[in-house]
Design a protein around this motif. Structure first.
Motif, PDB file in Angstrom:
ATOM      1  N   ILE A 293       1.002  -1.313   0.126  1.00 40.82           N
ATOM      2  CA  ILE A 293      -0.274   0.126   0.156  1.00 40.82           C
ATOM      3  C   ILE A 293       0.953   1.217  -0.128  1.00 40.82           C
ATOM      4  O   ILE A 293       1.877   1.331   0.998  1.00 40.82           O
ATOM      5  N   TYR A 294       0.501   2.202  -0.853  1.00 37.18           N
ATOM      6  CA  TYR A 294       1.722   3.594  -1.186  1.00 37.18           C
ATOM      7  C   TYR A 294       0.741   4.903  -1.112  1.00 37.18           C
ATOM      8  O   TYR A 294       0.768   5.196  -2.279  1.00 37.18           O
ATOM      9  N   PRO A 295       0.526   5.272  -0.119  1.00 40.27           N
ATOM     10  CA  PRO A 295       0.077   6.403  -0.337  1.00 40.27           C
ATOM     11  C   PRO A 295       0.611   7.440  -0.121  1.00 40.27           C
ATOM     12  O   PRO A 295       1.550   7.745   0.411  1.00 40.27           O
TER      13      PRO A 295
ATOM     14  N   ARG B 114       3.019  -2.592  -6.319  1.00 41.72           N
ATOM     15  CA  ARG B 114       1.867  -1.410  -5.078  1.00 41.72           C
ATOM     16  C   ARG B 114       0.869  -1.084  -5.439  1.00 41.72           C
ATOM     17  O   ARG B 114       0.775  -0.415  -6.655  1.00 41.72           O
ATOM     18  N   ILE B 115       0.232  -0.258  -4.504  1.00 36.37           N
ATOM     19  CA  ILE B 115      -1.314   0.146  -4.898  1.00 36.37           C
ATOM     20  C   ILE B 115      -1.176   1.191  -4.436  1.00 36.37           C
ATOM     21  O   ILE B 115      -0.988   2.143  -3.195  1.00 36.37           O
ATOM     22  N   TRP B 116      -1.301   2.404  -5.407  1.00 38.40           N
ATOM     23  CA  TRP B 116      -0.231   3.344  -5.230  1.00 38.40           C
ATOM     24  C   TRP B 116      -2.030   4.540  -4.997  1.00 38.40           C
ATOM     25  O   TRP B 116      -2.372   4.729  -6.574  1.00 38.40           O
ATOM     26  N   TRP B 117      -2.518   5.487  -4.005  1.00 36.19           N
ATOM     27  CA  TRP B 117      -3.154   6.384  -3.860  1.00 36.19           C
ATOM     28  C   TRP B 117      -2.588   8.010  -3.701  1.00 36.19           C
ATOM     29  O   TRP B 117      -1.854   8.013  -2.626  1.00 36.19           O
ATOM     30  N   ASN B 118      -2.909   8.606  -4.390  1.00 36.73           N
ATOM     31  CA  ASN B 118      -2.731   9.940  -3.872  1.00 36.73           C
ATOM     32  C   ASN B 118      -3.487  10.560  -3.365  1.00 36.73           C
ATOM     33  O   ASN B 118      -4.321  11.238  -4.424  1.00 36.73           O
ATOM     34  N   GLN B 119      -4.199  11.099  -1.838  1.00 38.13           N
ATOM     35  CA  GLN B 119      -5.018  11.893  -1.145  1.00 38.13           C
ATOM     36  C   GLN B 119      -5.427  13.002  -1.800  1.00 38.13           C
ATOM     37  O   GLN B 119      -6.378  13.735  -1.993  1.00 38.13           O
ATOM     38  N   ALA B 120      -3.869  13.676  -2.335  1.00 39.21           N
ATOM     39  CA  ALA B 120      -3.848  15.230  -2.470  1.00 39.21           C
ATOM     40  C   ALA B 120      -4.961  14.924  -3.679  1.00 39.21           C
ATOM     41  O   ALA B 120      -5.333  15.910  -3.907  1.00 39.21           O
ATOM     42  N   THR B 121      -4.536  14.416  -4.736  1.00 35.57           N
ATOM     43  CA  THR B 121      -5.718  14.742  -5.707  1.00 35.57           C
ATOM     44  C   THR B 121      -7.553  14.051  -5.940  1.00 35.57           C
ATOM     45  O   THR B 121      -7.682  13.320  -7.159  1.00 35.57           O
ATOM     46  N   GLN B 122      -7.558  13.471  -5.040  1.00 34.34           N
ATOM     47  CA  GLN B 122      -8.155  12.153  -4.884  1.00 34.34           C
ATOM     48  C   GLN B 122     -10.115  13.072  -5.479  1.00 34.34           C
ATOM     49  O   GLN B 122      -9.843  14.206  -4.513  1.00 34.34           O
ATOM     50  N   ARG B 123     -10.473  12.887  -6.408  1.00 36.61           N
ATOM     51  CA  ARG B 123     -11.282  12.952  -6.787  1.00 36.61           C
ATOM     52  C   ARG B 123     -12.941  12.967  -5.738  1.00 36.61           C
ATOM     53  O   ARG B 123     -13.001  11.998  -5.201  1.00 36.61           O
ATOM     54  N   PRO B 124     -13.648  13.608  -5.468  1.00 33.47           N
ATOM     55  CA  PRO B 124     -15.357  13.245  -4.301  1.00 33.47           C
ATOM     56  C   PRO B 124     -15.756  11.804  -5.554  1.00 33.47           C
ATOM     57  O   PRO B 124     -15.505  11.175  -6.700  1.00 33.47           O
TER      58      PRO B 124
END
Ligand SMILES: C[S@@+](CC[C@H](N)C(=O)[O-])C[C@H]1O[C@@H](n2cnc3c(N)ncnc32)[C@H](O)[C@@H]1O
Length: 272
Positions: free
Chosen positions: A20-22, A237-247
């Motif tokens: 997991i790669y936030p 790896r599962i990358w999730w970028n909180q900064a660009t999270q759309r609703p």
């Protein structure tokens, strides 16, 4: 025996193996120029990936370079980089960034007083350009390819990505069918295998899709094709970028489960 891959400590290495790669990167100074592209990656993320898969001064390649976020990442962490990009407009954006910004002592992008942003962009089709690169000469291939053809994996409906090079047959995103897309990916992977140094890595960033009422594991399909070219698939790896999270979108609420796909997969292969 020393560490043949990178300059990380044991704990830094361990941290990077988490599947997991936030991340939460704020837009950097180059973002206002890069965002014209529409499918950019944070240079800091690219820098972190490059730091894991190379040592200082080593040469990396991004065959689908866009506006050069991978090349910027390489500049942040002191690696050499070459990119190939089909659309000359995106190369112009990267050159404008090179002329307007530098890298500061702190490893961040800044105005004119730091170190020049190195990196070479080649204009062309990566399938042609990779053939000109000597075998066993690149330390890591790190890239974010077009996700697939507009008709079969719903690209055009979700983003304007396939509009970037309209009518350009060499654009992977304009493949006529998913089969043709996978054939192009296989051809690219064969060349990537040839130019990589033995036991070095190919890293591909790619998302999944939801199509015609079903989950479409695009990244897995691409990974299986790449495996058949000789690479060992070492992980994801599962990358999730909180900064660009759309609703989150209310797909089929109270009717049936439809996922909001907010992550991208980072597929990791090794030449063995
Ligand atoms: C997802 S974008 C990469 C964006 C990049 N990571 C960035 O942040 O700027 C994929 C790029 O591949 C380019 N492309 C598509 N087919 C190509 C080909 N055959 N050879 C080289 N580039 C190609 C597209 O023009 C597009 O800019």
């Amino acid at each position: 025996m020393g560490n043949p891959l990178n300059e990380l400590s044991g704990s830094e290495w361990l941290y990077w193996t988490n599947t997991i790669y936030p991340t939460n990167y704020p837009p950097d100074l180059t973002h206002c120029l890069r965002k014209k592209h529409g499918a950019i990656k944070p240079p800091e993320l690219m820098g972190e990936i490059i730091t894991f898969f190379t040592k200082k001064e080593e040469l990396i390649l991004d065959p689908f370079a866009g506006v050069g976020s991978t090349l910027l990442g390489a500049a942040l962490v002191g690696r050499k980089a070459v990119g190939v990009e089909l659309n000359y407009d995106w190369i112009k954006v990267f050159r404008e960034i090179q002329n307007s910004f530098t890298v500061g002592e702190n490893g961040f992008i800044q105005g004119q007083k730091g170190k020049k942003i190195e990196g070479t962009m080649i204009h062309g089709d990566c399938l042609d350009e990779l053939k000109k690169i000597p075998s066993n000469s690149i330390r890591a291939v790190i890239t974010d390819p077009p996700y697939g053809c507009q008709h079969r994996v719903g690209f055009a409906q979700e983003t304007n990505f396939s509009m970037y090079n309209p009518g350009e047959k060499k654009d992977f995103g304009n493949a006529e069918s998913f089969t043709e897309y996978l054939e192009k990916i296989a051809e690219f992977a064969q060349e990537a295998y040839r130019i990589l140094v033995h036991r070095r890595y190919l890293v591909i960033m790619i998302g999944d899709r939801y199509l015609n009422g079903e989950y479409f594991p695009l990244s897995i399909k691409v990974a299986e094709v790449i495996q058949r070219t000789g690479f060992m698939w070492k992980g994801m790896r599962i990358w999730w970028n909180q900064a660009t999270q759309r609703p989150l979108r209310p797909y089929a609420i109270k009717k049936c489960f439809v996922p909001n796909i907010t992550h991208q997969n980072i597929l990791i292969f090794r030449k063995d």
